[in-house]
Motif scaffolding. Structure first.
Motif, PDB file in Angstrom:
ATOM      1  N   SER A  45       0.829  -1.205   0.000  1.00 15.14           N
ATOM      2  CA  SER A  45       0.000   0.000   0.000  1.00 15.14           C
ATOM      3  C   SER A  45       0.864   1.256   0.000  1.00 15.14           C
ATOM      4  O   SER A  45       0.589   2.219  -0.743  1.00 15.14           O
ATOM      5  CB  SER A  45      -0.929   0.005   1.217  1.00 15.14           C
ATOM      6  N   ALA A  46       1.905   1.262   0.805  1.00 14.14           N
ATOM      7  CA  ALA A  46       2.792   2.424   0.873  1.00 14.14           C
ATOM      8  C   ALA A  46       3.545   2.612  -0.440  1.00 14.14           C
ATOM      9  O   ALA A  46       3.720   3.742  -0.919  1.00 14.14           O
ATOM     10  CB  ALA A  46       3.772   2.251   2.028  1.00 14.14           C
ATOM     11  N   ILE A  47       3.998   1.533  -1.032  1.00 16.76           N
ATOM     12  CA  ILE A  47       4.740   1.613  -2.297  1.00 16.76           C
ATOM     13  C   ILE A  47       3.842   2.128  -3.409  1.00 16.76           C
ATOM     14  O   ILE A  47       4.246   2.986  -4.215  1.00 16.76           O
ATOM     15  CB  ILE A  47       5.332   0.233  -2.639  1.00 16.76           C
ATOM     16  N   TYR A  48       2.614   1.639  -3.481  1.00 14.34           N
ATOM     17  CA  TYR A  48       1.695   2.093  -4.523  1.00 14.34           C
ATOM     18  C   TYR A  48       1.412   3.596  -4.415  1.00 14.34           C
ATOM     19  O   TYR A  48       1.232   4.276  -5.428  1.00 14.34           O
ATOM     20  CB  TYR A  48       0.375   1.330  -4.439  1.00 14.34           C
ATOM     21  N   ARG A  49       1.372   4.117  -3.205  1.00 13.87           N
ATOM     22  CA  ARG A  49       1.025   5.526  -3.020  1.00 13.87           C
ATOM     23  C   ARG A  49       2.181   6.474  -3.333  1.00 13.87           C
ATOM     24  O   ARG A  49       1.957   7.629  -3.698  1.00 13.87           O
ATOM     25  CB  ARG A  49       0.547   5.774  -1.579  1.00 13.87           C
ATOM     26  N   ASP A  50       3.412   6.004  -3.177  1.00 19.41           N
ATOM     27  CA  ASP A  50       4.575   6.886  -3.316  1.00 19.41           C
ATOM     28  C   ASP A  50       5.190   6.730  -4.708  1.00 19.41           C
ATOM     29  O   ASP A  50       5.972   5.814  -4.968  1.00 19.41           O
ATOM     30  CB  ASP A  50       5.613   6.554  -2.244  1.00 19.41           C
ATOM     31  N   THR A  51       4.844   7.656  -5.602  1.00 21.58           N
ATOM     32  CA  THR A  51       5.341   7.568  -6.987  1.00 21.58           C
ATOM     33  C   THR A  51       6.650   8.322  -7.181  1.00 21.58           C
ATOM     34  O   THR A  51       7.173   8.371  -8.303  1.00 21.58           O
ATOM     35  CB  THR A  51       4.292   8.133  -7.966  1.00 21.58           C
ATOM     36  N   ILE A  53       9.456   7.751  -4.877  1.00 25.49           N
ATOM     37  CA  ILE A  53      10.492   6.771  -4.527  1.00 25.49           C
ATOM     38  C   ILE A  53      10.360   5.498  -5.362  1.00 25.49           C
ATOM     39  O   ILE A  53      11.352   4.873  -5.719  1.00 25.49           O
ATOM     40  CB  ILE A  53      10.422   6.428  -3.024  1.00 25.49           C
ATOM     41  N   TYR A  54       9.114   5.131  -5.702  1.00 21.04           N
ATOM     42  CA  TYR A  54       8.864   3.864  -6.401  1.00 21.04           C
ATOM     43  C   TYR A  54       8.223   4.165  -7.763  1.00 21.04           C
ATOM     44  O   TYR A  54       7.084   4.644  -7.815  1.00 21.04           O
ATOM     45  CB  TYR A  54       7.940   2.972  -5.566  1.00 21.04           C
ATOM     46  N   VAL A  55       8.925   3.879  -8.825  1.00 25.28           N
ATOM     47  CA  VAL A  55       8.442   4.236 -10.160  1.00 25.28           C
ATOM     48  C   VAL A  55       8.071   2.995 -10.957  1.00 25.28           C
ATOM     49  O   VAL A  55       8.532   1.878 -10.686  1.00 25.28           O
ATOM     50  CB  VAL A  55       9.479   5.077 -10.935  1.00 25.28           C
ATOM     51  N   SER A  56       7.230   3.221 -11.978  1.00 24.46           N
ATOM     52  CA  SER A  56       6.727   2.122 -12.806  1.00 24.46           C
ATOM     53  C   SER A  56       7.527   1.935 -14.087  1.00 24.46           C
ATOM     54  O   SER A  56       7.407   0.907 -14.745  1.00 24.46           O
ATOM     55  CB  SER A  56       5.259   2.387 -13.160  1.00 24.46           C
ATOM     56  N   ASP A  57       8.297   2.941 -14.471  1.00 22.10           N
ATOM     57  CA  ASP A  57       9.073   2.869 -15.710  1.00 22.10           C
ATOM     58  C   ASP A  57      10.019   1.664 -15.670  1.00 22.10           C
ATOM     59  O   ASP A  57      10.755   1.466 -14.711  1.00 22.10           O
ATOM     60  CB  ASP A  57       9.870   4.163 -15.888  1.00 22.10           C
ATOM     61  N   LYS A  58       9.990   0.847 -16.736  1.00 25.70           N
ATOM     62  CA  LYS A  58      10.765  -0.389 -16.745  1.00 25.70           C
ATOM     63  C   LYS A  58      11.779  -0.443 -17.898  1.00 25.70           C
ATOM     64  O   LYS A  58      12.182  -1.530 -18.314  1.00 25.70           O
ATOM     65  CB  LYS A  58       9.821  -1.594 -16.861  1.00 25.70           C
ATOM     66  N   LYS A  59      12.190   0.692 -18.415  1.00 23.58           N
ATOM     67  CA  LYS A  59      13.126   0.672 -19.541  1.00 23.58           C
ATOM     68  C   LYS A  59      14.433  -0.026 -19.176  1.00 23.58           C
ATOM     69  O   LYS A  59      14.992  -0.794 -19.958  1.00 23.58           O
ATOM     70  CB  LYS A  59      13.385   2.097 -20.037  1.00 23.58           C
ATOM     71  N   THR A  60      14.921   0.238 -17.957  1.00 28.40           N
ATOM     72  CA  THR A  60      16.175  -0.384 -17.534  1.00 28.40           C
ATOM     73  C   THR A  60      16.021  -1.898 -17.392  1.00 28.40           C
ATOM     74  O   THR A  60      16.884  -2.673 -17.826  1.00 28.40           O
ATOM     75  CB  THR A  60      16.646   0.221 -16.198  1.00 28.40           C
ATOM     76  N   ALA A  61      14.916  -2.332 -16.793  1.00 31.14           N
ATOM     77  CA  ALA A  61      14.708  -3.767 -16.565  1.00 31.14           C
ATOM     78  C   ALA A  61      14.355  -4.514 -17.849  1.00 31.14           C
ATOM     79  O   ALA A  61      14.744  -5.675 -18.039  1.00 31.14           O
ATOM     80  CB  ALA A  61      13.613  -3.972 -15.525  1.00 31.14           C
ATOM     81  N   GLU A 288      10.302   0.135  -9.225  1.00 30.66           N
ATOM     82  CA  GLU A 288      11.750   0.301  -9.116  1.00 30.66           C
ATOM     83  C   GLU A 288      12.036   1.469  -8.189  1.00 30.66           C
ATOM     84  O   GLU A 288      11.380   2.513  -8.266  1.00 30.66           O
ATOM     85  CB  GLU A 288      12.351   0.549 -10.496  1.00 30.66           C
ATOM     86  N   THR A 289      13.018   1.317  -7.311  1.00 34.91           N
ATOM     87  CA  THR A 289      13.352   2.372  -6.366  1.00 34.91           C
ATOM     88  C   THR A 289      14.192   3.461  -7.040  1.00 34.91           C
ATOM     89  O   THR A 289      15.065   3.167  -7.851  1.00 34.91           O
ATOM     90  CB  THR A 289      14.134   1.814  -5.172  1.00 34.91           C
ATOM     91  N   THR A 290      13.932   4.711  -6.667  1.00 30.72           N
ATOM     92  CA  THR A 290      14.709   5.825  -7.210  1.00 30.72           C
ATOM     93  C   THR A 290      15.792   6.282  -6.238  1.00 30.72           C
ATOM     94  O   THR A 290      16.685   7.038  -6.622  1.00 30.72           O
ATOM     95  CB  THR A 290      13.796   7.032  -7.515  1.00 30.72           C
ATOM     96  N   ARG A 291      15.693   5.830  -4.992  1.00 33.85           N
ATOM     97  CA  ARG A 291      16.727   6.155  -4.008  1.00 33.85           C
ATOM     98  C   ARG A 291      16.728   5.057  -2.939  1.00 33.85           C
ATOM     99  O   ARG A 291      15.804   4.240  -2.879  1.00 33.85           O
ATOM    100  CB  ARG A 291      16.490   7.526  -3.397  1.00 33.85           C
ATOM    101  N   PRO A 292      17.756   5.013  -2.118  1.00 28.51           N
ATOM    102  CA  PRO A 292      17.813   3.962  -1.094  1.00 28.51           C
ATOM    103  C   PRO A 292      16.613   4.026  -0.150  1.00 28.51           C
ATOM    104  O   PRO A 292      16.175   5.107   0.235  1.00 28.51           O
ATOM    105  CB  PRO A 292      19.119   4.270  -0.350  1.00 28.51           C
ATOM    106  N   VAL A 293      16.084   2.843   0.188  1.00 32.11           N
ATOM    107  CA  VAL A 293      14.948   2.769   1.098  1.00 32.11           C
ATOM    108  C   VAL A 293      15.163   1.617   2.074  1.00 32.11           C
ATOM    109  O   VAL A 293      15.949   0.697   1.811  1.00 32.11           O
ATOM    110  CB  VAL A 293      13.612   2.545   0.337  1.00 32.11           C
TER     111      VAL A 293
END
Length: 394
Positions: A45-51, A53-61, A288-293
């Motif tokens: 729930s927390a990850i879904y709400r925080d766009t 720190i946690y992004v959906s873009d998957k170009k790298t993966a 995907e995380t954008t910074r350390p968590v």
């Protein structure tokens, strides 16, 4: 340690006991490739709400997974679900405007007609997936995009091949089938779009026309348009098929709940919600995380892929009483079957409507249906549901 890329025997057929074990012992589970499996409801729930720190873009993966420049890479990095603002915002606004309560109310009679026609022409010993559950979403999404009836034949196979490429590990055959499906679907849509530009439909009911001509927030490029039309089919096809199939299987296997629904048909709404929790059609999401968590005692670096286990979160005993029990009267039911936050499923109301009408009308016509012991389940990790439900109708 549980490894998603090489799960233990029995996991694909029945992942739920393994989820219970993960929740109890390792709700944050590091993976050999540096990614993490996240299982707790509160964490998802927390990850879904925080766009941020946690992004959906998957170009790298997806570069290493599909190959830069491949058809699958192009599709999965352009469609709504694997994008962040501003593309996500623009496309979602257009889709949401086409799926208003008023628009869905206009769709309901057509959905009832589709379901009733399938029920009236069903053989006495059907496969409730091929002959019912899988047919409904293809027809409804075909109606949504106003795809001519004579041209809907390949849609299901294209969708299955493209979604199959989202599994944690792929064979060469799966990769080839997925790339071919994207290419063939693109070619078809280019022709359909050209025809629709020449003869537009009603933008209040025809999502393709609305997507083509945009709204006050702008228009999509042709590539964005094509891949988000593919996304509309994919997002609503296998998941809704799984929802309908799992509903029928669960009600067959839980005679007490089936009898309860027969006594009080108004429970159909909460029944569908419980199926969504108990057998989530989509078992995994990704961020995907954008910074350390820090999650669950682990320090997770920036750029880490997180596998969000919806199927486990929906069995979290900290949120759900007696979570391993199928209870169609469950309330509250704060499941995460449709994810959450800004990326909450844009078609959730349509999916619920399809499930509610399909199951309600099926049970009224065939209240004593009996499933064969030879049922099978799909060989997917990300998506879960029956592959075949041989049945006798009474």
């Amino acid at each position: 340690m549980f490894t998603l890329s090489s799960p233990p025997d029995g996991f694909i057929e029945d992942p739920f006991p393994f989820y219970d074990q993960l929740l109890d012992q390792t709700p944050v589970c590091p993976q050999p490739d540096g990614s993490f499996l996240i299982c707790k409801h509160a964490d998802l729930s927390a990850i879904y709400r925080d766009t941020n720190i946690y992004v959906s873009d998957k170009k790298t993966a997806f570069g290493p997974k599909f190959g830069q420049g491949s058809a699958l890479y192009e599709h999965h990095t352009t469609s709504l679900v694997f994008n962040d603002p501003p593309l996500h915002t623009r496309v979602r606004r257009i889709m949401t405007a086409a799926l208003t309560p008023k628009a869905l109310a206009r769709m309901e009679p057509g959905l009832i007609d589709v379901v009733d026609q399938l029920l009236d022409t069903m053989p006495r010993e059907p496969d409730l997936i091929d002959d019912f559950a899988a047919t409904i979403p293809v027809q409804i999404i075909g109606n949504l995009l106003d795809v001519p009836m004579t041209e809907r034949g390949p849609l299901r196979d294209w969708s299955l091949a493209i979604l199959g490429a989202l599994e944690p590990t792929l064979t060469r055959t799966q990769l080839e089938q997925g790339n071919r499906a994207v290419s063939e679907f693109k070619t078809y849509l280019q022709d359909l779009i050209a025809r629709r530009k020449a003869t537009p439909g009603d933008p209040d009911t025809d999502v393709l026309t609305r997507l083509i001509f945009g709204d006050s927030h702008g228009e999509l490029t042709e590539n964005e348009l094509i891949h988000n039309c593919i996304f509309i089919l994919n997002a609503g096809h296998e998941t809704t098929t799984n929802l309908i199939g799992s509903s029928l299987a669960l009600l067959h296997d839980h005679a007490d709940q089936r009898a309860k629904l027969a006594r009080d048909p108004s429970l159909i709404t909460s029944c569908i919600e419980e199926v969504l929790r108990f057998r989530s059609p989509n078992q995994f999401g990704n961020r995907e995380t954008t910074r350390p968590v820090a999650i669950g005692g682990y320090e997770i670096p920036a750029g880490t892929n997180l596998h969000l286990c919806i199927g486990a979160a929906n069995r979290d005993p900290e949120v759900f009483d007696n979570p391993t029990h199928f209870d169609i009267t469950r309330h509250p039911n704060r499941h995460l079957a449709f994810a959450g936050g800004p990326h909450v499923c844009v078609g959730l109301t349509l999916a619920r409507m399809e499930g509610r009408i399909a199951i309600d009308r099926f049970l009224k016509k065939y209240p004593k249906f009996s499933l064969s012991p030879s049922r099978t389940y799909g060989r997917r990790i990300r998506f879960h549901g029956p592959a075949h439900l041989p049945t006798r109708l009474f």
